[in-house]
Motif scaffolding. Structure first.
Motif, short mmCIF file in Angstrom:
data_model
loop_
_atom_site.label_atom_id
_atom_site.label_comp_id
_atom_site.label_asym_id
_atom_site.label_seq_id
_atom_site.Cartn_x
_atom_site.Cartn_y
_atom_site.Cartn_z
N GLN A 1 17.01 -8.68 -32.74
CA GLN A 1 17.75 -9.52 -33.68
C GLN A 1 17.62 -10.96 -33.23
O GLN A 1 18.19 -11.36 -32.21
N ILE A 2 16.85 -11.72 -33.97
CA ILE A 2 16.78 -13.15 -33.76
C ILE A 2 18.08 -13.76 -34.27
O ILE A 2 18.62 -13.30 -35.29
N LEU A 3 18.57 -14.78 -33.58
CA LEU A 3 19.87 -15.37 -33.89
C LEU A 3 19.98 -15.71 -35.38
O LEU A 3 19.13 -16.42 -35.93
N GLY A 4 21.00 -15.15 -36.01
CA GLY A 4 21.26 -15.45 -37.42
C GLY A 4 20.46 -14.63 -38.39
O GLY A 4 20.59 -14.79 -39.60
N GLN A 5 19.64 -13.71 -37.87
CA GLN A 5 18.79 -12.92 -38.76
C GLN A 5 19.16 -11.43 -38.67
O GLN A 5 20.02 -11.03 -37.90
N LYS A 6 18.50 -10.64 -39.50
CA LYS A 6 18.76 -9.20 -39.52
C LYS A 6 18.24 -8.52 -38.26
O LYS A 6 17.29 -8.99 -37.62
N VAL A 7 18.83 -7.39 -37.95
CA VAL A 7 18.28 -6.52 -36.92
C VAL A 7 17.01 -5.89 -37.49
O VAL A 7 17.01 -5.36 -38.61
N GLU A 8 15.91 -5.98 -36.73
CA GLU A 8 14.63 -5.49 -37.26
C GLU A 8 13.97 -4.51 -36.30
O GLU A 8 14.06 -4.64 -35.08
N PHE A 9 13.30 -3.56 -36.89
CA PHE A 9 12.65 -2.49 -36.15
C PHE A 9 11.42 -3.00 -35.42
O PHE A 9 10.63 -3.76 -35.97
N LEU A 10 11.25 -2.57 -34.18
CA LEU A 10 10.03 -2.86 -33.42
C LEU A 10 9.17 -1.62 -33.26
O LEU A 10 8.01 -1.61 -33.64
N LYS B 1 6.66 -15.84 -25.67
CA LYS B 1 6.60 -17.06 -26.47
C LYS B 1 8.03 -17.47 -26.81
O LYS B 1 8.96 -16.65 -26.73
N LEU B 2 8.19 -18.71 -27.21
CA LEU B 2 9.52 -19.20 -27.57
C LEU B 2 10.15 -18.32 -28.66
O LEU B 2 11.35 -18.04 -28.63
N GLU B 3 9.32 -17.90 -29.61
CA GLU B 3 9.83 -17.11 -30.74
C GLU B 3 10.20 -15.66 -30.37
O GLU B 3 10.70 -14.92 -31.21
N ASP B 4 9.97 -15.29 -29.12
CA ASP B 4 10.42 -13.97 -28.66
C ASP B 4 11.89 -13.99 -28.27
O ASP B 4 12.48 -12.93 -27.98
N SER B 5 12.48 -15.18 -28.23
CA SER B 5 13.91 -15.28 -27.90
C SER B 5 14.72 -14.54 -28.96
O SER B 5 14.61 -14.81 -30.16
N ALA B 6 15.50 -13.57 -28.51
CA ALA B 6 16.24 -12.71 -29.42
C ALA B 6 17.11 -11.78 -28.60
O ALA B 6 17.01 -11.71 -27.37
N MET B 7 17.95 -11.02 -29.30
CA MET B 7 18.68 -9.91 -28.69
C MET B 7 17.84 -8.66 -28.93
O MET B 7 17.45 -8.39 -30.07
N TYR B 8 17.54 -7.94 -27.86
CA TYR B 8 16.74 -6.73 -27.98
C TYR B 8 17.65 -5.51 -27.77
O TYR B 8 18.34 -5.42 -26.75
N SER C 1 6.16 -1.63 -35.85
CA SER C 1 6.16 -2.61 -36.93
C SER C 1 5.05 -3.63 -36.70
O SER C 1 4.42 -3.67 -35.63
N GLU C 2 4.88 -4.50 -37.70
CA GLU C 2 3.84 -5.53 -37.57
C GLU C 2 4.22 -6.56 -36.49
O GLU C 2 3.37 -7.28 -35.99
N ILE C 3 5.50 -6.61 -36.12
CA ILE C 3 5.92 -7.51 -35.04
C ILE C 3 5.37 -7.02 -33.71
O ILE C 3 5.04 -7.81 -32.82
N PHE C 4 5.27 -5.73 -33.56
CA PHE C 4 4.89 -5.10 -32.28
C PHE C 4 3.39 -5.21 -32.09
O PHE C 4 2.63 -4.25 -32.34
N ASP C 5 2.96 -6.41 -31.65
CA ASP C 5 1.52 -6.62 -31.47
C ASP C 5 1.13 -6.31 -30.03
O ASP C 5 1.90 -5.71 -29.28
N ASP C 6 -0.06 -6.74 -29.67
CA ASP C 6 -0.61 -6.39 -28.35
C ASP C 6 0.18 -6.99 -27.18
O ASP C 6 -0.05 -6.61 -26.03
#
Lengths: 114, 115
Positions: A37-46, A83-90, A58-63
């Motif tokens: 869950q990225i701050l302020g966004q939906k919980v998303e499947f990995l 990466k900076l954009e990996d900042s989230a609650m896991y 998911s398409e987020i789950f890359d190499d």
């Protein structure tokens, strides 16, 4: 009541570093998941994991991402070069069956990439 | 692709009030539906699970209903208390191919109950 345990609760890492997020699912559960869950966004499947292999990702789950069940109790998510954009609650989750009785989630790991 | 929408995005009520949170989903071919509570910066606590064949589930002051054919669920909270303040997430469990199922979440309703 059985719990899903995640460690650490908060991790700060420098961009480009590798991180491993750890989870101990409920002992008699067979299916394991990572969500984020990225701050302020939906919980998303990995990714989902069963019988020692990835069953769906998911398409987020890359190499950059990988999951492992190194022993009979732990389930880990590795991010190879953060990466900076990996900042989230896991969130780690587990279920006894695929969907009948729902999912139990852990309390999450807040990952901050600086 | 399944989309889950929750209305309202935020709700503020005085203590003691009964309230309804709404959830809608675009694909009615769901397996079941789960409501979660999330406190700020914390994990997801499961509140209620409704199987697709069920119409409702109750736990204490909470009652969740499901109308699968119209793609809607509601979470009813009776006699709200300040401790109910949290974000409430609706998630549907649907078939995603092969022998896989996964949760699709809404964005949540942020509930504030004022003393």
């Amino acid at each position: 009541e059985p719990e899903v345990t995640q460690t650490p609760s908060h991790q700060v890492t420098q961009m480009g570093q590798e991180v491993i997020l750890r989870c101990v699912p409920i002992s008699n559960h067979l299916y394991f998941y990572w969500y984020r869950q990225i701050l302020g966004q939906k919980v998303e499947f990995l990714v989902s994991f069963y019988n020692n292999e990835i069953s769906e990702k998911s398409e987020i789950f890359d190499d950059q991402f990988s999951v492992e069940r190194p022993d009979g109790s732990n389930f880990t998510l590795k991010i190879r070069s953060t990466k900076l954009e990996d900042s989230a609650m896991y969130f780690c989750a587990s279920s006894a069956d695929r969907a009948v009785n729902g999912y139990t989630f852990g309390s999450g790991t807040r990952l901050t990439v600086v | 692709k399944q989309e889950v929408t929750q209305i309202p995005a935020a709700l503020s009520v005085p203590e003691g009030e009964n309230l309804v949170l709404n959830c809608s989903f675009t694909d009615s071919a769901i397996y079941n539906l789960q409501w979660f509570r999330q406190d700020p910066g914390k994990g997801l606590t499961s509140l209620l699970l409704i199987q697709s064949s069920q119409r409702e589930q109750t736990s204490g002051r909470l009652n969740a209903s499901l109308d699968k054919s119209s793609g809607r669920s509601t979470l009813y909270i009776a006699a709200s208390q300040p401790g109910d303040s949290a974000t409430y997430l609706c998630a549907v469990i649907g078939y995603s191919g092969g022998s896989n199922y996964k949760l699709t979440f809404g964005k949540g309703t942020l509930l504030t109950v004022n003393p």
